[in-house]
Design a protein around this motif. Structure first.
Motif, PDB file in Angstrom:
ATOM      1  N   SER A 380       0.816  -1.211   0.000  1.00 16.14           N
ATOM      2  CA  SER A 380       0.000   0.000   0.000  1.00 16.14           C
ATOM      3  C   SER A 380       0.854   1.267   0.000  1.00 16.14           C
ATOM      4  CB  SER A 380      -0.947   0.015   1.204  1.00 16.14           C
ATOM      5  OG  SER A 380      -0.214  -0.145   2.411  1.00 16.14           O
ATOM      6  N   VAL A 381       2.020   1.196   0.675  1.00 16.78           N
ATOM      7  CA  VAL A 381       2.908   2.356   0.752  1.00 16.78           C
ATOM      8  C   VAL A 381       4.344   1.899   0.531  1.00 16.78           C
ATOM      9  CG1 VAL A 381       3.722   4.286   2.165  1.00 16.78           C
ATOM     10  CG2 VAL A 381       1.374   3.443   2.452  1.00 16.78           C
ATOM     11  N   VAL A 382       5.072   2.602  -0.337  1.00 18.79           N
ATOM     12  CA  VAL A 382       6.497   2.343  -0.537  1.00 18.79           C
ATOM     13  C   VAL A 382       7.223   3.679  -0.468  1.00 18.79           C
ATOM     14  CG1 VAL A 382       8.287   1.440  -2.063  1.00 18.79           C
ATOM     15  CG2 VAL A 382       6.037   0.337  -1.984  1.00 18.79           C
ATOM     16  N   ASN A 383       8.227   3.752   0.396  1.00 24.70           N
ATOM     17  CA  ASN A 383       9.008   4.993   0.582  1.00 24.70           C
ATOM     18  C   ASN A 383       8.104   6.208   0.818  1.00 24.70           C
ATOM     19  OD1 ASN A 383      11.321   3.511   0.273  1.00 24.70           O
ATOM     20  ND2 ASN A 383      11.768   4.196  -1.811  1.00 24.70           N
ATOM     21  N   GLY A 384       7.061   5.967   1.598  1.00 23.43           N
ATOM     22  CA  GLY A 384       6.171   7.058   1.984  1.00 23.43           C
ATOM     23  C   GLY A 384       5.109   7.408   0.962  1.00 23.43           C
ATOM     24  N   GLU A 385       5.157   6.810  -0.233  1.00 27.64           N
ATOM     25  CA  GLU A 385       4.167   7.127  -1.266  1.00 27.64           C
ATOM     26  C   GLU A 385       3.087   6.060  -1.292  1.00 27.64           C
ATOM     27  OE1 GLU A 385       4.925   9.142  -5.180  1.00 27.64           O
ATOM     28  OE2 GLU A 385       4.565   7.109  -5.926  1.00 27.64           O
ATOM     29  N   ARG A 386       1.854   6.486  -1.129  1.00 25.28           N
ATOM     30  CA  ARG A 386       0.726   5.562  -1.055  1.00 25.28           C
ATOM     31  C   ARG A 386       0.095   5.374  -2.424  1.00 25.28           C
ATOM     32  NH1 ARG A 386      -2.134   3.630   3.115  1.00 25.28           N
ATOM     33  NH2 ARG A 386      -0.988   4.993   4.544  1.00 25.28           N
ATOM     34  N   ALA A 387      -0.318   4.149  -2.693  1.00 27.93           N
ATOM     35  CA  ALA A 387      -1.094   3.860  -3.903  1.00 27.93           C
ATOM     36  C   ALA A 387      -2.468   3.409  -3.433  1.00 27.93           C
ATOM     37  CB  ALA A 387      -0.413   2.771  -4.732  1.00 27.93           C
ATOM     38  N   GLN A 417      17.257 -11.710 -10.046  1.00 32.81           N
ATOM     39  CA  GLN A 417      16.268 -10.995 -10.858  1.00 32.81           C
ATOM     40  C   GLN A 417      16.119  -9.557 -10.378  1.00 32.81           C
ATOM     41  OE1 GLN A 417      12.108 -12.530  -9.675  1.00 32.81           O
ATOM     42  NE2 GLN A 417      13.537 -14.049  -8.821  1.00 32.81           N
ATOM     43  N   LYS A 418      15.442  -8.776 -11.225  1.00 34.38           N
ATOM     44  CA  LYS A 418      15.135  -7.394 -10.871  1.00 34.38           C
ATOM     45  C   LYS A 418      13.635  -7.273 -10.640  1.00 34.38           C
ATOM     46  CE  LYS A 418      15.325  -2.632 -12.647  1.00 34.38           C
ATOM     47  NZ  LYS A 418      15.711  -1.788 -13.803  1.00 34.38           N
ATOM     48  N   ILE A 419      13.265  -6.887  -9.434  1.00 32.57           N
ATOM     49  CA  ILE A 419      11.863  -6.687  -9.074  1.00 32.57           C
ATOM     50  C   ILE A 419      11.552  -5.203  -9.152  1.00 32.57           C
ATOM     51  CG2 ILE A 419      10.137  -6.876  -7.248  1.00 32.57           C
ATOM     52  CD1 ILE A 419      10.881  -9.567  -8.337  1.00 32.57           C
ATOM     53  N   THR A 420      10.515  -4.840  -9.887  1.00 26.73           N
ATOM     54  CA  THR A 420      10.120  -3.433 -10.010  1.00 26.73           C
ATOM     55  C   THR A 420       8.785  -3.221  -9.321  1.00 26.73           C
ATOM     56  OG1 THR A 420      11.274  -3.200 -12.124  1.00 26.73           O
ATOM     57  CG2 THR A 420       9.602  -1.549 -11.606  1.00 26.73           C
ATOM     58  N   LEU A 421       8.746  -2.221  -8.444  1.00 29.62           N
ATOM     59  CA  LEU A 421       7.524  -1.788  -7.769  1.00 29.62           C
ATOM     60  C   LEU A 421       7.154  -0.429  -8.352  1.00 29.62           C
ATOM     61  CD1 LEU A 421       8.782  -2.416  -4.095  1.00 29.62           C
ATOM     62  CD2 LEU A 421       7.920  -4.109  -5.703  1.00 29.62           C
ATOM     63  N   LYS A 422       6.081  -0.390  -9.126  1.00 28.65           N
ATOM     64  CA  LYS A 422       5.732   0.843  -9.845  1.00 28.65           C
ATOM     65  C   LYS A 422       4.363   1.333  -9.434  1.00 28.65           C
ATOM     66  CE  LYS A 422       5.411   2.822 -14.506  1.00 28.65           C
ATOM     67  NZ  LYS A 422       5.520   2.539 -15.959  1.00 28.65           N
ATOM     68  N   ASN A 423       4.299   2.582  -9.005  1.00 28.54           N
ATOM     69  CA  ASN A 423       3.027   3.205  -8.644  1.00 28.54           C
ATOM     70  C   ASN A 423       2.256   3.498  -9.932  1.00 28.54           C
ATOM     71  OD1 ASN A 423       0.910   4.789  -7.634  1.00 28.54           O
ATOM     72  ND2 ASN A 423       2.207   5.673  -6.031  1.00 28.54           N
ATOM     73  N   THR A 424       1.177   2.752 -10.154  1.00 29.42           N
ATOM     74  CA  THR A 424       0.484   2.752 -11.440  1.00 29.42           C
ATOM     75  C   THR A 424      -0.982   3.109 -11.274  1.00 29.42           C
ATOM     76  OG1 THR A 424       1.962   0.973 -12.142  1.00 29.42           O
ATOM     77  CG2 THR A 424       0.014   1.341 -13.503  1.00 29.42           C
ATOM     78  N   SER A 425      -1.551   3.746 -12.256  1.00 26.20           N
ATOM     79  CA  SER A 425      -2.978   4.071 -12.245  1.00 26.20           C
ATOM     80  C   SER A 425      -3.762   3.028 -13.019  1.00 26.20           C
ATOM     81  CB  SER A 425      -3.228   5.452 -12.851  1.00 26.20           C
ATOM     82  OG  SER A 425      -2.833   5.466 -14.212  1.00 26.20           O
TER      83      SER A 425
END
Length: 426
Positions: A380-387, A417-425
């Motif tokens: 729900s939150v990564v580095n303080g940014e909520r989605a 591997q490379k894991i990407t966590l992307k804040n997406t709409s």
């Protein structure tokens, strides 16, 4: 229509696999039922109405444990839903699943009430009002308060409970099919198409949609074609976790079981390979494997059920941490597009959730929060940014550019591997 007939014809020719109850298939169903029952014993948090629904639709029963879970639903989950309702938050999908779960136990839904404002209203009345709110929000902003998956669940729950669904509510779902609005990120949501199919088929069967019967049939035909187009060469629709609902949709729409043979065998193959560890995933595919859909709830009588499912005692599983490490890069992409990359080594077979906890421990610049859901914890939150769902955003997870189909508590890191966590709409 020619495309639809041709694809089904090819599927029938390509697969001579039986959809029966042979010995190996029976053993698999027995194993999956036991997995669901065991998930109730170790279940943390609120009881899962989807798991209850699957157990009740099964041919196999442990009526004592099902009864205990029903009590948890009508107490713990009911109280939680009441709390959310009192806060004014939309909860269409959870209310709908709750109604379906109770109906699968032949529970009198007219006796289930919530306090709304200063008066008591039945569960179905509350759900019907939630659907009216959803419909009005679509008219205002071209999307539901929640999403079209939950919207479809709401239509389905009302319909199988014998409640006439407002024509305008149904029409909004039909128009969403027509405009291809079932998107999740950059891809189409096969789960939503499948749930919409069951909802609209139920409405068609009821004969209550008098607005325009032709457009209802057209929507169902369009959904069939969408689902067929999503089918992979291995038999799955969309991905391994969408196929159960897709098969349910075809069965609900009257497609012969024999024409779903390739997909049913794909589910069986993955289940035997222990692909499905998440109780929510099992709960959606188990009805399909038993040639049922959620529409079956409509005619369930709860009479003469065989109480033969016995859980044998099991020894606790001791997991020894792997001494082999795998290198993992974690990239965080914010809503503004800025990117931060972290590196760490984790024990092989660690879950992504465990890796994120480890990263948080060794790097003060990385933080995250997760929330519970029926599928398990989600970011729900990564580095303080909520989605937030209210902002139509979520954290999209991918590995080396390929979207993950499992949640953070289920996906295991087996190779570098490379894991990407992307804040997406969406």
């Amino acid at each position: 229509m020619y495309h639809l007939v041709l694809v089904f014809g090819l599927l029938a020719l390509a697969s001579s696999l039986p959809c029966d109850h042979s010995g190996s298939n029976h053993e698999l169903l027995l194993s999956l039922n036991k997995d669901l029952l065991r998930s109730l014993e170790g279940q943390e948090g609120l009881p899962n109405p989807s798991v209850h629904l699957a157990l009740r639709l099964s041919h196999l029963h442990n009526l004592l444990k099902e009864g205990e879970h029903l009590n948890r639903l009508t107490n713990n989950l009911h109280n939680d839903l009441q709390s959310v309702l009192s806060g004014g938050q939309p909860l269409t999908g959870r209310l709908a699943l709750y109604a379906l779960a109770l109906k699968s136990s032949c529970y009198d839904l007219n006796t289930v009430t919530f306090t709304v404002g200063d008066k008591s209203e039945t569960l179905l009345t509350v759900l019907k009002k939630q659907m009216e709110r959803e419909k009005e929000y679509i008219a205002f902003s071209q999307r539901p308060l929640t999403n079209y998956y939950q919207y479809s669940l709401g239509v389905l729950a009302l319909c199988v409970s014998g409640i006439r669904v407002n024509n305008h509510v149904v029409n909004k779902l039909i128009k969403a099919v027509e405009h291809e609005d079932f998107q999740h990120g950059n891809s189409e949501s096969i789960d939503t198409y499948a749930m919409a199919a069951m909802a609209l088929q139920c409405v068609k069967n009821s004969g209550s949609y008098v607005h325009n019967a032709v457009e209802l049939d057209t929507a169902l035909t369009n959904i069939k074609e969408k689902l067929l187009t999503s089918q992979r060469s291995d038999g799955h629709f969309g991905n391994e976790f969408s196929t159960g609902l897709a098969v349910q949709a075809f069965l609900a729409m009257g497609i012969p079981v024999s024409e779903c043979a390739a997909s049913l065998e794909a589910i069986r193959r993955d289940a035997r390979g222990n692909k499905y560890q998440n109780p929510m995933a099992i709960s959606q595919l188990l009805p399909a494997l038993q040639q049922k859909s959620y529409l079956t709830v409509q005619s369930k009588s709860c009479l003469n059920e065989e109480n033969t499912l016995v859980l044998e005692p099991t020894d606790p599983v001791v997991v020894t941490p792997s001494t082999t490490k795998v290198a993992v890069m974690v990239e965080v992409v914010t809503s503004s597009g800025t990117s931060t990359v972290y590196s760490l080594d984790v024990p092989k077979e660690s879950t992504l959730l465990e890796a994120l906890h480890l990263l948080k421990e060794i790097n003060n610049d990385f933080t995250f929060e997760n929330e519970s859901s029926l599928w398990g914890p989600f970011l729900s939150v990564v580095n303080g940014e909520r989605a937030r769902q209210s902002d139509r955003r979520y954290w999209h997870l991918s590995s080396d550019g390929t979207s993950l189909t499992e949640g953070i508590a289920d996906y295991k890191l087996k190779v570098a591997q490379k894991i990407t966590l992307k804040n997406t709409s969406y």
